[in-house]
Every structure is written in structure tokens, then in C-alpha cells.
Scaffold this active site. Structure first.
Site, PDB file in Angstrom:
ATOM      1  N   HIS A   1       0.612  -1.261   0.121  1.00 52.35           N
ATOM      2  CA  HIS A   1       0.007   0.034  -0.159  1.00 52.35           C
ATOM      3  C   HIS A   1       1.036   1.285  -0.008  1.00 52.35           C
ATOM      4  CE1 HIS A   1      -2.969   2.860   1.093  1.00 52.35           C
ATOM      5  NE2 HIS A   1      -3.747   2.108   0.743  1.00 52.35           N
TER       6      HIS A   1
ATOM      7  N   GLU B   1      -4.063   1.699  -7.023  1.00 55.03           N
ATOM      8  CA  GLU B   1      -4.444   2.502  -6.118  1.00 55.03           C
ATOM      9  C   GLU B   1      -3.647   3.872  -6.319  1.00 55.03           C
ATOM     10  OE1 GLU B   1      -6.922   1.191  -2.494  1.00 55.03           O
ATOM     11  OE2 GLU B   1      -4.498   1.245  -1.925  1.00 55.03           O
TER      12      GLU B   1
HETATM   13  P1  PGA Z   1      -9.964   5.419   0.438  1.00 55.45           P
HETATM   14  O1  PGA Z   1      -8.578   4.619   0.561  1.00 55.45           O
HETATM   15  O2  PGA Z   1     -10.997   4.664  -0.013  1.00 55.45           O
HETATM   16  O3  PGA Z   1     -10.176   6.014   1.637  1.00 55.45           O
HETATM   17  O4  PGA Z   1      -9.572   6.369  -0.681  1.00 55.45           O
HETATM   18  C1  PGA Z   1      -8.268   3.419  -0.281  1.00 55.45           C
HETATM   19  C2  PGA Z   1      -7.152   2.924   0.388  1.00 55.45           C
HETATM   20  O5  PGA Z   1      -6.287   3.439   0.915  1.00 55.45           O
HETATM   21  O6  PGA Z   1      -7.033   1.614   0.240  1.00 55.45           O
END
Ligand code: PGA
Length: 220
Positions: free
Chosen positions: A97, A146
Site C-alpha cells: 500500500h 490505487e
Molecule cells: P480510500 O482509501 O477509499 O479512503 O480512498 C483507499 C485505500 O487506501 O485503500
């Protein structure tokens, strides 16, 4: 990986106490009964074992994931938790992440060790990439795209760009492809229809409130 798609992951990050997590499981567990895909909860690590017991005792249709695992196998690493220690408790773990990469300086070498440790413990890595050029760890099957600008901002990537990245990633290898970053009940139904999308990763913005998360499940 034989779980039904779409996979919808709730990443609670470092939020909630045990009472709140339990309430979340009760509410989302009820809604998950009617969901055609798979709900995966990635709670804060202190609650993984208790979530496992709660899910088992109430026979909830929710799978468990971790938000990370250690690069180390076991031993004198205060504060770490090894993938092997979670064997049998979780089915998935998020790895790579952007919050881990940025705050804890995790690089490709470290991330590959985490992937290997997870797989050796029969845990499926959900490997996060931040752009289409992020190097992919070896042997992973699930990729979560992401883009950092979309995380926690209410500003998701465009449908066109998500489609482009999905296509590029899936070009030569049949990865499963998830999108994360400001997924909400208003955009989830559009994102899930993008060709090549196998699921969603929902972070603090819309996974903490069980009703907001349930609204996403119902919308797709
Ligand atoms: P969010 O975060 O849905 O709050 O934008 C996504 C993530 O960090 O996995």
C-alpha cells in the site's frame, strides 16, 4: 484463488476499537449474505484473531485479510507480525500500500519478501501498485491499482484511466485487478463495469461506516 468476484476489500487502516469492529461485522455480515461476490475485511492487526472467532461463531460470509505482513519470517523483531503467525486466520493480505511504501520506506526488495512470506503461509497477497509503471512483485495474482492522488481525497481516478491501467496490467498475465481510491456508493457501480475489473479496495473514506460500505455492496 477461488472466491467469487467481485472482491470488495474493506481496509480499516488504524481505525476503530473492538466494539466498533464487532458492530461492523454484525451489520456488514447481514448484508454480505445477499452479496454475489466476496467481502474481505482487513481490520487493524490487533483484531484479526477476534474477527476470526466472530466470523466463525456467527458463520458470516466475510473473509479476513491483513493490511500487511512482516518481511521477516519470525524472531526478534519487536512490533512485527509474521505471515506464518496468521496462517489459518486470514486468506488475504494487502502488500505494498502507498501508505506503507511512503511512511515505512518499503521498497521492492522488502515487498517481494512480504509476498513470499504470505504465499508460504497460504495467504494470497493483494499487491498494491500506484501507477501502471509500478514494478510488480513476482508470483502475485491480485493487483490493486490505487493512485495516491485518489486515496482519501474524494477524487477517484477517471473510468477511462482505470480501464487503461487494467488493460495494460492484464495484457500478458491473467491477474485479478482491483481498483482503490475514493470508491463510494455513487461511483462503485460505474467502476465495477469497467472491462477487466475484478473488485474494489475501499479505504477509510467509505469502509469504516458499515452503512456506507453496505451501500457500495448493494450498488454493485
Ligand atoms: P480510500 O482509501 O477509499 O479512503 O480512498 C483507499 C485505500 O487506501 O485503500
Amino acid at each position: 484463488m477461488s472466491d467469487a468476484t467481485p472482491l470488495v476489500v474493506a481496509n480499516h487502516k488504524a481505525n476503530k476499537n473492538w466494539e466498533e469492529v464487532k458492530e461492523w461485522l454484525t451489520e456488514v455480515g447481514e448484508a454480505a449474505k445477499d452479496f454475489r461476490g466476496t467481502v474481505i475485511l482487513a481490520p487493524s492487526s490487533p483484531f484479526i484473531a477476534a474477527c476470526f472467532e466472530e466470523i466463525k461463531s456467527h458463520n458470516l460470509k466475510i473473509k479476513l485479510g491483513a493490511q500487511d505482513v512482516s518481511q521477516f519470517k519470525e524472531g526478534a523483531f519487536t512490533g512485527e507480525f509474521a505471515a506464518d503467525q496468521l496462517k489459518g486466520l486470514i486468506d488475504y493480505t494487502i502488500i505494498g500500500h502507498s501508505e506503507r511504501r511512503n511512511n515505512f520506506l518499503e521498497d521492492e526488495v522488502v515487498l517481494q519478501k512480504k509476498v513470499d512470506n504470505a504465499q508460504n503461509a497460504d495467504v494470497e497477497p493483494i499487491f498494491c501498485i500506484q501507477s501502471e509503471t509500478t514494478p510488480l512483485a513476482k508470483n502475485v495474482q491480485i493487483i490493486a491499482y490505487e493512485p495516491p492522488f485518489a486515496i482519501g481525497t474524494g477524487n477517484p481516478d477517471t473510468l477511462e484511466n482505470i480501464a487503461k491501467v487494467a488493460q495494460k496490467i492484464k495484457d500478458n498475465t491473467p491477474y485479478m485487478f482491483l481498483y482503490g481510491g475514493s470508491v463510494s456508493m455513487t461511483n462503485a457501480s460505474h467502476i465495477i463495469l469497467i472491462p477487466g475489473i475484478d473488485g474494489l479496495l475501499v479505504g477509510a473514506t467509505n469502509s469504516l461506516d458499515p452503512q456506507k460500505f453496505i451501500a457500495i455492496l448493494k450498488s454493485i
